[in-house]
Enzyme design. Sequence first.
Site, PDB file in Angstrom:
ATOM      1  N   ARG A  36      21.037   4.369  12.257  1.00  0.00           N
ATOM      2  CA  ARG A  36      19.927   4.449  11.317  1.00  0.00           C
ATOM      3  C   ARG A  36      18.821   3.512  11.803  1.00  0.00           C
ATOM      4  O   ARG A  36      19.066   2.313  11.991  1.00  0.00           O
ATOM      5  CB  ARG A  36      20.357   4.034   9.908  1.00  0.00           C
ATOM      6  CG  ARG A  36      21.580   4.750   9.355  1.00  0.00           C
ATOM      7  CD  ARG A  36      21.245   6.186   8.974  1.00  0.00           C
ATOM      8  NE  ARG A  36      22.407   6.841   8.378  1.00  0.00           N
ATOM      9  CZ  ARG A  36      23.067   7.844   8.938  1.00  0.00           C
ATOM     10  NH1 ARG A  36      22.689   8.322  10.112  1.00  0.00           N
ATOM     11  NH2 ARG A  36      24.097   8.388   8.333  1.00  0.00           N
ATOM     12  N   ALA A  75      -4.671  -2.553  -1.819  1.00  0.00           N
ATOM     13  CA  ALA A  75      -3.283  -2.977  -1.626  1.00  0.00           C
ATOM     14  C   ALA A  75      -3.195  -3.862  -0.400  1.00  0.00           C
ATOM     15  O   ALA A  75      -4.079  -3.858   0.450  1.00  0.00           O
ATOM     16  CB  ALA A  75      -2.376  -1.758  -1.455  1.00  0.00           C
ATOM     17  N   GLU A  91      -4.864 -10.078  -2.748  1.00  0.00           N
ATOM     18  CA  GLU A  91      -5.385  -8.827  -2.205  1.00  0.00           C
ATOM     19  C   GLU A  91      -6.518  -8.253  -3.048  1.00  0.00           C
ATOM     20  O   GLU A  91      -7.460  -7.682  -2.506  1.00  0.00           O
ATOM     21  CB  GLU A  91      -4.265  -7.798  -2.053  1.00  0.00           C
ATOM     22  CG  GLU A  91      -3.355  -8.071  -0.885  1.00  0.00           C
ATOM     23  CD  GLU A  91      -4.029  -7.917   0.479  1.00  0.00           C
ATOM     24  OE1 GLU A  91      -5.061  -7.224   0.608  1.00  0.00           O
ATOM     25  OE2 GLU A  91      -3.501  -8.501   1.443  1.00  0.00           O
ATOM     26  N   SER A 112       9.588   5.217   0.883  1.00  0.00           N
ATOM     27  CA  SER A 112      10.199   6.017   1.961  1.00  0.00           C
ATOM     28  C   SER A 112      11.644   5.584   2.168  1.00  0.00           C
ATOM     29  O   SER A 112      11.988   4.976   3.186  1.00  0.00           O
ATOM     30  CB  SER A 112       9.410   5.835   3.261  1.00  0.00           C
ATOM     31  OG  SER A 112       8.084   6.246   3.104  1.00  0.00           O
ATOM     32  N   GLY A 114      14.331   6.939   3.089  1.00  0.00           N
ATOM     33  CA  GLY A 114      15.108   7.462   4.204  1.00  0.00           C
ATOM     34  C   GLY A 114      15.031   6.621   5.459  1.00  0.00           C
ATOM     35  O   GLY A 114      15.925   6.670   6.300  1.00  0.00           O
ATOM     36  N   GLU A 118      10.738  -0.932   2.656  1.00  0.00           N
ATOM     37  CA  GLU A 118       9.519  -1.390   1.993  1.00  0.00           C
ATOM     38  C   GLU A 118       9.589  -1.133   0.491  1.00  0.00           C
ATOM     39  O   GLU A 118      10.021  -0.080   0.039  1.00  0.00           O
ATOM     40  CB  GLU A 118       8.303  -0.652   2.564  1.00  0.00           C
ATOM     41  CG  GLU A 118       7.002  -1.059   1.903  1.00  0.00           C
ATOM     42  CD  GLU A 118       5.801  -0.281   2.401  1.00  0.00           C
ATOM     43  OE1 GLU A 118       4.687  -0.788   2.263  1.00  0.00           O
ATOM     44  OE2 GLU A 118       5.980   0.842   2.921  1.00  0.00           O
ATOM     45  N   GLU A 137     -11.369  -9.844   9.527  1.00  0.00           N
ATOM     46  CA  GLU A 137     -12.454  -9.572  10.481  1.00  0.00           C
ATOM     47  C   GLU A 137     -12.416  -8.170  11.063  1.00  0.00           C
ATOM     48  O   GLU A 137     -13.410  -7.685  11.598  1.00  0.00           O
ATOM     49  CB  GLU A 137     -12.465 -10.614  11.596  1.00  0.00           C
ATOM     50  CG  GLU A 137     -11.229 -10.631  12.457  1.00  0.00           C
ATOM     51  CD  GLU A 137     -11.254 -11.731  13.515  1.00  0.00           C
ATOM     52  OE1 GLU A 137     -10.487 -11.589  14.478  1.00  0.00           O
ATOM     53  OE2 GLU A 137     -12.026 -12.685  13.395  1.00  0.00           O
ATOM     54  N   GLU A 139     -11.542  -5.474   9.109  1.00  0.00           N
ATOM     55  CA  GLU A 139     -11.593  -4.538   7.982  1.00  0.00           C
ATOM     56  C   GLU A 139     -13.032  -4.153   7.660  1.00  0.00           C
ATOM     57  O   GLU A 139     -13.942  -4.968   7.761  1.00  0.00           O
ATOM     58  CB  GLU A 139     -10.980  -5.165   6.718  1.00  0.00           C
ATOM     59  CG  GLU A 139      -9.480  -5.230   6.704  1.00  0.00           C
ATOM     60  CD  GLU A 139      -8.947  -5.800   5.400  1.00  0.00           C
ATOM     61  OE1 GLU A 139      -8.024  -5.179   4.842  1.00  0.00           O
ATOM     62  OE2 GLU A 139      -9.435  -6.853   4.950  1.00  0.00           O
TER      63      GLU A 139
END
Length: 178
Positions: A36, A75, A91, A112, A114, A118, A137, A139
């Site tokens: 995995r 986010a 954030e 996610s 699978g 996270e 810097e 973004e």
Amino acid sequence: MAYEEKTLESNIVYEGKIFNIRRDKVLAVNEKVSYRDIVVHGGAAVLIPITDDGKIILVRQWRQALKKQVIELPAGKVDPGESFEEAAVRELKEETGYSAGRMKKLLRLAPSVGYSEEILEIYACHNLNRGDPDLDETEDIDIVKMTPEDVVGQIMAGKIEDGKTIAGVLFARNAGII
């Protein structure tokens, strides 16, 4: 009852700036050995900033993975040693310039399951005070304010594709928050 795999071996096979990849050797169903590959990510805080007049503050930014600009909820990742709520406060300020007088956790989401460990925590942000963004810097973010009806309409029309935005907005809508 679903079979619970047993980890036989676990190794980091890739180390990156935002995430690592771990390969687990497992004993799977029927005593078969399998592998995995798991994305190791410290999690992220997702914000639903709601203005006094009921609009949602979103961000528009380039997303290299999709090779296009994406409208999404603000986010960002949780830094080592930081709580989800601390990351949410940081954030919100960094990406939008706003701070929230009141922040409420709405849900915890595994986007996610699978292949990734996270976790996202999604927060509704109220009593906003405007300030200046503090972007990294590299973004470049545009602020987009939309009514909840417009955001839901764009989700339903397939124009907003970001999973965390879809989950957060539809959850908040269903819960009567927006």
